[in-house]
Each structure stands twice: as structure tokens, then as C-alpha cells.
Design an enzyme around this catalytic site. Structure first.
Site, PDB file in Angstrom:
ATOM      1  CE1 TYR A  46      -3.913   2.550   0.078  1.00 19.52           C
ATOM      2  CE2 TYR A  46      -2.454   3.547   1.789  1.00 19.52           C
ATOM      3  CZ  TYR A  46      -3.620   3.393   1.080  1.00 19.52           C
ATOM      4  OH  TYR A  46      -4.495   4.653   0.740  1.00 19.52           O
ATOM      5  CB  SER A 128      -2.830  12.127   7.389  1.00 20.13           C
ATOM      6  OG  SER A 128      -3.966  11.649   6.468  1.00 20.13           O
ATOM      7  CD  GLN A 150      -4.357  15.576   4.288  1.00 22.62           C
ATOM      8  OE1 GLN A 150      -4.519  14.862   5.054  1.00 22.62           O
ATOM      9  NE2 GLN A 150      -5.139  15.529   3.218  1.00 22.62           N
ATOM     10  CE1 TYR A 152      -6.749  13.648   0.484  1.00 24.62           C
ATOM     11  CE2 TYR A 152      -6.220  12.402   2.415  1.00 24.62           C
ATOM     12  CZ  TYR A 152      -5.956  12.805   1.184  1.00 24.62           C
ATOM     13  OH  TYR A 152      -4.886  12.037   0.658  1.00 24.62           O
ATOM     14  CB  THR A 178      -4.817  16.983   0.076  1.00 23.20           C
ATOM     15  OG1 THR A 178      -3.583  16.871   1.078  1.00 23.20           O
ATOM     16  CG2 THR A 178      -4.378  15.985  -0.963  1.00 23.20           C
ATOM     17  NE  ARG A 187      -3.668   5.629  -4.926  1.00 20.48           N
ATOM     18  CZ  ARG A 187      -3.586   6.036  -3.669  1.00 20.48           C
ATOM     19  NH1 ARG A 187      -3.802   5.364  -2.516  1.00 20.48           N
ATOM     20  NH2 ARG A 187      -3.767   7.426  -3.740  1.00 20.48           N
ATOM     21  CE  LYS A 260       0.912  16.481   0.191  1.00 20.96           C
ATOM     22  NZ  LYS A 260       0.190  15.248  -0.292  1.00 20.96           N
ATOM     23  CG  HIS A 284      -1.194  11.906  -3.277  1.00 23.50           C
ATOM     24  ND1 HIS A 284      -2.205  12.830  -2.709  1.00 23.50           N
ATOM     25  CD2 HIS A 284      -1.294  10.679  -2.710  1.00 23.50           C
ATOM     26  CE1 HIS A 284      -2.663  12.020  -1.653  1.00 23.50           C
ATOM     27  NE2 HIS A 284      -2.000  10.927  -1.653  1.00 23.50           N
ATOM     28  NE  ARG A 287      -0.215   6.715  -1.927  1.00 27.74           N
ATOM     29  CZ  ARG A 287       0.054   5.507  -1.672  1.00 27.74           C
ATOM     30  NH1 ARG A 287       0.914   4.711  -2.030  1.00 27.74           N
ATOM     31  NH2 ARG A 287      -0.942   5.172  -0.714  1.00 27.74           N
ATOM     32  CG  ASP A 315       5.167  15.604  -1.706  1.00 33.46           C
ATOM     33  OD1 ASP A 315       4.753  15.380  -2.734  1.00 33.46           O
ATOM     34  OD2 ASP A 315       4.308  15.863  -0.646  1.00 33.46           O
ATOM     35  CB  SER A 316       6.293  13.850  -5.482  1.00 33.26           C
ATOM     36  OG  SER A 316       4.943  13.902  -5.075  1.00 33.26           O
ATOM     37  N   GLY A 317       9.351  12.012  -4.482  1.00 28.24           N
ATOM     38  CA  GLY A 317      10.242  11.355  -4.658  1.00 28.24           C
ATOM     39  C   GLY A 317      11.580  11.541  -4.101  1.00 28.24           C
ATOM     40  CB  VAL A 318      12.417  13.960  -1.302  1.00 29.48           C
ATOM     41  CG1 VAL A 318      13.679  14.424  -0.216  1.00 29.48           C
ATOM     42  CG2 VAL A 318      12.090  15.324  -2.059  1.00 29.48           C
TER      43      VAL A 318
HETATM   44  C1  LIG Z   1       0.670   5.488   2.131  1.00 26.23           C
HETATM   45  C2  LIG Z   1       0.618   7.019   1.872  1.00 26.23           C
HETATM   46  C3  LIG Z   1      -0.459   7.461   2.368  1.00 26.23           C
HETATM   47  C4  LIG Z   1      -0.755   8.850   2.156  1.00 26.23           C
HETATM   48  N1  LIG Z   1      -1.838   9.525   2.844  1.00 26.23           N
HETATM   49  C5  LIG Z   1      -1.802  10.912   2.334  1.00 26.23           C
HETATM   50  C6  LIG Z   1      -2.804  11.745   2.943  1.00 26.23           C
HETATM   51  O1  LIG Z   1      -3.541  11.233   3.867  1.00 26.23           O
HETATM   52  N2  LIG Z   1      -2.906  12.930   2.730  1.00 26.23           N
HETATM   53  C7  LIG Z   1      -1.974  13.692   1.782  1.00 26.23           C
HETATM   54  O2  LIG Z   1      -2.176  14.832   1.596  1.00 26.23           O
HETATM   55  N3  LIG Z   1      -1.144  12.928   1.326  1.00 26.23           N
HETATM   56  C8  LIG Z   1      -0.976  11.563   1.435  1.00 26.23           C
HETATM   57  N4  LIG Z   1       0.238  10.739   0.912  1.00 26.23           N
HETATM   58  C9  LIG Z   1       1.005  11.602  -0.318  1.00 26.23           C
HETATM   59  C10 LIG Z   1       2.045  12.216   0.832  1.00 26.23           C
HETATM   60  O3  LIG Z   1       1.825  13.325   1.498  1.00 26.23           O
HETATM   61  C11 LIG Z   1       3.317  12.618  -0.316  1.00 26.23           C
HETATM   62  O4  LIG Z   1       2.582  13.674  -1.124  1.00 26.23           O
HETATM   63  C12 LIG Z   1       4.212  11.629  -0.906  1.00 26.23           C
HETATM   64  O5  LIG Z   1       4.194  10.512   0.013  1.00 26.23           O
HETATM   65  C13 LIG Z   1       5.265  12.246  -1.564  1.00 26.23           C
HETATM   66  O6  LIG Z   1       5.919  11.109  -2.274  1.00 26.23           O
HETATM   67  P1  LIG Z   1       7.083  10.277  -2.088  1.00 26.23           P
HETATM   68  O7  LIG Z   1       6.822   9.648  -0.675  1.00 26.23           O
HETATM   69  O8  LIG Z   1       7.350   9.387  -3.075  1.00 26.23           O
HETATM   70  O9  LIG Z   1       8.221  11.323  -1.750  1.00 26.23           O
HETATM   71  C14 LIG Z   1       0.229   9.639   1.239  1.00 26.23           C
HETATM   72  C15 LIG Z   1       1.425   8.742   0.631  1.00 26.23           C
HETATM   73  C16 LIG Z   1       1.611   7.465   1.044  1.00 26.23           C
HETATM   74  C17 LIG Z   1       2.677   6.852   0.455  1.00 26.23           C
HETATM   75  O1  LIG Z   2      -3.323   6.754   0.081  1.00 25.34           O
HETATM   76  C1  LIG Z   2      -2.959   7.584  -0.091  1.00 25.34           C
HETATM   77  O2  LIG Z   2      -2.318   8.227  -0.967  1.00 25.34           O
HETATM   78  C2  LIG Z   2      -4.084   8.666   0.554  1.00 25.34           C
HETATM   79  O3  LIG Z   2      -3.795  10.052   0.310  1.00 25.34           O
HETATM   80  C3  LIG Z   2      -5.062   8.295   1.451  1.00 25.34           C
HETATM   81  C4  LIG Z   2      -6.347   8.722   1.093  1.00 25.34           C
HETATM   82  C5  LIG Z   2      -7.518   8.242   2.040  1.00 25.34           C
HETATM   83  C6  LIG Z   2      -7.295   7.446   3.137  1.00 25.34           C
HETATM   84  C7  LIG Z   2      -5.870   7.205   3.221  1.00 25.34           C
HETATM   85  C8  LIG Z   2      -4.854   7.626   2.655  1.00 25.34           C
END
Ligand SMILES: Cc1cc2nc3c(=O)[nH]c(=O)nc-3n(C[C@H](O)[C@H](O)[C@H](O)COP(=O)(O)O)c2cc1C
Ligand SMILES: O=C(O)C(=O)c1ccccc1
Length: 389
Positions: A46, A128, A150, A152, A178, A187, A260, A284, A287, A315-318
Site C-alpha cells: 500500500y 493527515s 492536512q 481532506y 490536499t 492503483r 497541496k 502525491h 499515487r 514533495d514526490s520522490g525525495v
Molecule cells: C501510504 C501513503 C499515504 C498517504 N496519505 C496521504 C494523506 O493522507 N494525505 C495527503 O495529503 N497525502 C498523502 N500521501 C502523499 C504524501 O503526503 C506525499 O505527497 C507523497 O508521499 C510524496 O511522495 P514520496 O513519498 O514518493 O516522496 C500519502 C502517501 C503515502 C505513500
Molecule cells: O493513500 C493515499 O495516498 C491517500 O492519500 C489516502 C487517502 C485516503 C485515506 C488514506 C490515505
């Protein structure tokens, strides 16, 4: 004097004189594989998974790797200060922990453990909405550290209003909204296993403790947990929102608001016009939109559009200190760390997250120094070259 994060390097070597080595790898890109070995494929799948065939997540890495640092010599880097001003706050380093939901799938300590680690290192933790622990409990674990929340943005106005007032009452001061998850993306890694944490009730703690949410249920959660979960799935986000709706947030939140998931320069302009304070350039972690532009490729254009009207985060890839350096050079004021700290949590709880933060910032400190910078403020586009490959 500012903290020299690089000292962690000699702390490790000195501990080695007694035979000790770090409990976790110091190359953070190795944590995913290790976590998968220790925790099994479900939860890690996940976290590691992304949208579509995974090409966006790979593009995020490629866009950072393609850019190479061009170090400068003889620039006096004895005294270094990694602190930055963001949204009227002074951060000890240009890094915060990204909002990640459902952390209890990785470790029983979940969000409070990650939040304590961030607080211990002085780095902001962004909690979150989909936390597995109620926000009030996480806030209590954070001491006097910076609390960012954060959102939703629920389609139920009363739930959104209630979250904002609870977050404010719990001492959260910065709101991160977000925008890139009005729906959950396709996914395949999760679909093929038919595994979604919140269908098991994980990540619903803020909702199941919320009076406005509970008012919408026909029966108490304990009597019909499936109906409660489906109610969550139905209202946690809102594909119907448009730019004029941001007025609601401005009305109900008196601190800084950061949007975001912004990737287009025109969206940055709209954010500034709507009175927002910042944006996170993010896809994200790959994702959401399969085939999306890599976050680091979008960053310079968004930063140019933002000018001095918005704080630009990324963010994304750091995965390393040099990735943070590159993001700063491309126009970010600060960077959110995502998956690596989640793996640190899965492998070793609070100490695992602290290890990840300390490795990242030690490496950033050294990258800055070795490239000729004593502070993030002097880093810019001239420090990078784009390689063809
Ligand atoms: C398991 C998981 C859950 C996440 N849940 C949220 C979330 O609840 N709210 C949100 O804004 N971003 C969520 N994100 C996105 C992260 O805030 C972030 O944008 C992302 O992990 C960045 O990419 P990286 O981890 O590859 O660097 C989630 C990411 C992952 C991997
Ligand atoms: O999985 C995620 O990327 C995410 O943002 C999320 C959305 C809802 C519930 C939990 C995580």
C-alpha cells in the site's frame, strides 16, 4: 549557533569504536526493500504502490536524478545554518514530514510515534486527516513542536467545519489542503490484492470521533461498522469542489493555508488570487494521476508563477539530502519527506523515524557544504545542470 546536522556522521563513526553500527541503513533508498522483507507485502504494498503502471513514481525519481549538482569551491562553509523562513515560521531545516494516512499499518506507534520523532528533531509534522489516531491524541504527543494539519476537504460541510475547529483547538496552526485526491486513483497493486486499509477501519479515527460525522450515521459505528466505513469513503473528499469554494476555508481558518498537489503554473496563480499562502508542488508520490508530469519538472514553472506571492513547497520522490538540495535549487523553499520516514517507522518506530530525519539532514548539510553553500538561501538554478540521459 545553528545545529550542524553533519555531526551525525562522526557520531556514527565514534559509536563504531565500540563495535556498534546503525540499526538501519544510512542510504534511505534502501529502506523500502528492507521494510518489505520484514513486514510482508500487504502494508508495504500500500505504501510503495502508486497509480497505473507506476510510471509517475519512476518519473519523479528520474526528474531528480537527471539534474546534477555543479559544486563550487573555496567558499567558507565552516559555519552553516540550514534554517529557513516558511509561512512566517522559522524551521531548523528546509524539511517537514509529509501527511501520510493509516500509519498504524506500519507500526503500532503510528502517528504519535512519527510526530514525537519529528518534534524531537524540531521538524514540523503534518498530520493527515486519514490518521489512524485522533488528532487530539497526536497533538498531545507533540509537545510544543510545530503542528500542521492536512485536510481532506469533506463534501459534508459540517464535517469540514468540525475538522477545522478541532484542529485549531488542538493547536494546529498551518492548514495543508490536499487537492489531488478528489477520488482515489486506479492503483493496480492494491486492486490486485483487493487491499484498502480504510475498508478495515484504519485511517478513520478522526471521523469516528467526530460529532458531525457521527450525526450522519443511522446506527453507532460499533453496531454497523461497514456502514460507517462506507459513509467515510463517500464523504472524505469531494470531486465537486471548484476554486470559488476556497473562500470557505479562508473564512474558517485564520492561519496560513497551503494547497497541496499543485502542478500547473495557472493553478498557482489561482491559489494566490484566492488568498492562499502557499502550495505544495506534488503529484502525491505518483499515487494519483498515472502519466502525470514529474513533480520536479513542474517545480520551476510553478515557482516562477508563484513569485513572492506564495511559499512554494515540494514533495514526490525525495530520498536523499542531494534530492532536497535539487528541490531547493529548482525553486522550493522547503521539502516534504514522504515514504522514507514511513519505512523508518515500520522498521523501528519513533527511533526509526528519527534515524531517517537525521540521515537526510546530515546528508543535506554535507551536500550544501561540499557544493559551496553555508545556507539554503544561496542555492539556485545555477547550482544545477541537466544531463541528457
Ligand atoms: C501510504 C501513503 C499515504 C498517504 N496519505 C496521504 C494523506 O493522507 N494525505 C495527503 O495529503 N497525502 C498523502 N500521501 C502523499 C504524501 O503526503 C506525499 O505527497 C507523497 O508521499 C510524496 O511522495 P514520496 O513519498 O514518493 O516522496 C500519502 C502517501 C503515502 C505513500
Ligand atoms: O493513500 C493515499 O495516498 C491517500 O492519500 C489516502 C487517502 C485516503 C485515506 C488514506 C490515505
Amino acid at each position: 549557533m545553528a545545529r550542524h546536522w553533519a555531526d551525525f556522521q562522526y557520531e556514527i563513526y565514534l559509536n563504531g569504536m565500540t563495535g556498534a553500527v546503525p540499526r538501519l541503513p544510512t542510504d534511505l533508498s534502501r529502506l523500502e526493500e528492507l521494510t518489505e522483507q520484514r513486514l510482508g507485502p500487504g502494508p508495504v504494498g500500500y505504501v510503495a504502490g502508486s497509480a497505473g503502471d507506476g510510471s509517475t513514481a519512476r518519473a519523479n525519481r528520474a526528474a531528480l536524478e537527471r539534474r546534477r549538482i555543479v559544486p563550487r569551491m573555496l567558499r567558507d562553509v565552516r559555519e552553516r545554518d540550514l534554517s529557513v523562513e516558511v509561512l512566517g515560521r522559522s524551521l531548523p531545516a528546509p524539511v517537514a514530514l509529509a501527511p501520510v494516512g493509516v500509519l498504524s499499518i506500519m507500526h503500532p506507534g503510528a502517528e504519535p510515534a512519527a510526530a514525537r520523532a519529528a518534534a524531537a528533531q524540531g521538524v514540523p509534522f503534518i498530520l493527515s486527516s486519514a490518521s489512524s489516531t485522533p488528532m487530539e491524541e497526536v497533538a498531545a504527543a507533540m509537545g510544543d513542536a510545530e503542528r500542521w494539519f492536512q485536510l481532506y476537504w469533506s463534501k459534508d460541510r459540517e464535517v469540514a467545519r468540525s475538522f477545522l475547529s478541532r484542529a485549531r483547538a488542538a493547536g494546529f496552526s498551518v492548514l495543508v489542503v490536499t487537492l489531488d485526491t478528489p477520488l482515489l486513483a486506479w492503483r493496480p497493486r492494491d486492486l490486485d490484492r483487493a487491499y484498502l486499509p480504510f475498508l478495515h477501519g484504519v485511517g478513520t479515527a478522526n471521523y469516528f470521533t467526530d460529532p458531525a460525522f457521527l450525526a450522519g450515521l443511522a446506527k453507532p459505528v460499533q453496531e454497523d461498522p461497514n456502514a460507517a466505513v462506507m459513509h467515510f469513503v463517500n464523504l472524505f473528499s469531494d470531486p465537486g469542489k471548484t476554486w470559488p469554494d476556497l473562500a470557505f476555508l479562508r473564512e474558517h481558518w485564520d492561519g496560513p493555508i497551503v494547497l497541496k498537489g499543485v502542478l500547473h503554473p495557472d493553478d498557482a496563480r489561482l491559489a494566490a488570487d484566492a488568498g492562499m499562502d502557499g502550495v505544495v508542488v506534488s503529484n502525491h508520490g505518483g499515487r494519483q494521476v498515472a502519466g502525470s508530469v514529474a513533480a520536479a519538472d513542474a517545480l520551476p514553472r510553478v515557482a516562477a508563477a508563484a513569485g513572492d506571492r506564495l511559499a512554494v513547497l515540494f514533495d514526490s520522490g525525495v530520498r536523499s539530502g542531494d534530492d532536497v538540495f535539487k528541490a531547493l535549487a529548482l525553486g522550493a523553499r522547503a521539502v516534504l519527506l514522504g515514504r522514507p520516514y514511513v519505512y523508518g517507522l515500520g522498521l523501528d518506530g519513533q527511533p526509526g523515524v528519527e534515524h531517517v530525519i537525521r540521515c537526510l539532514l546530515a546528508e543535506l548539510d554535507l551536500t550544501l557544504a561540499l557544493s559551496g553553500h553555508a545556507t539554503p538561501a544561496t542555492v539556485g538554478p545555477a547550482d544545477l545542470e541537466e544531463s541528457a540521459g
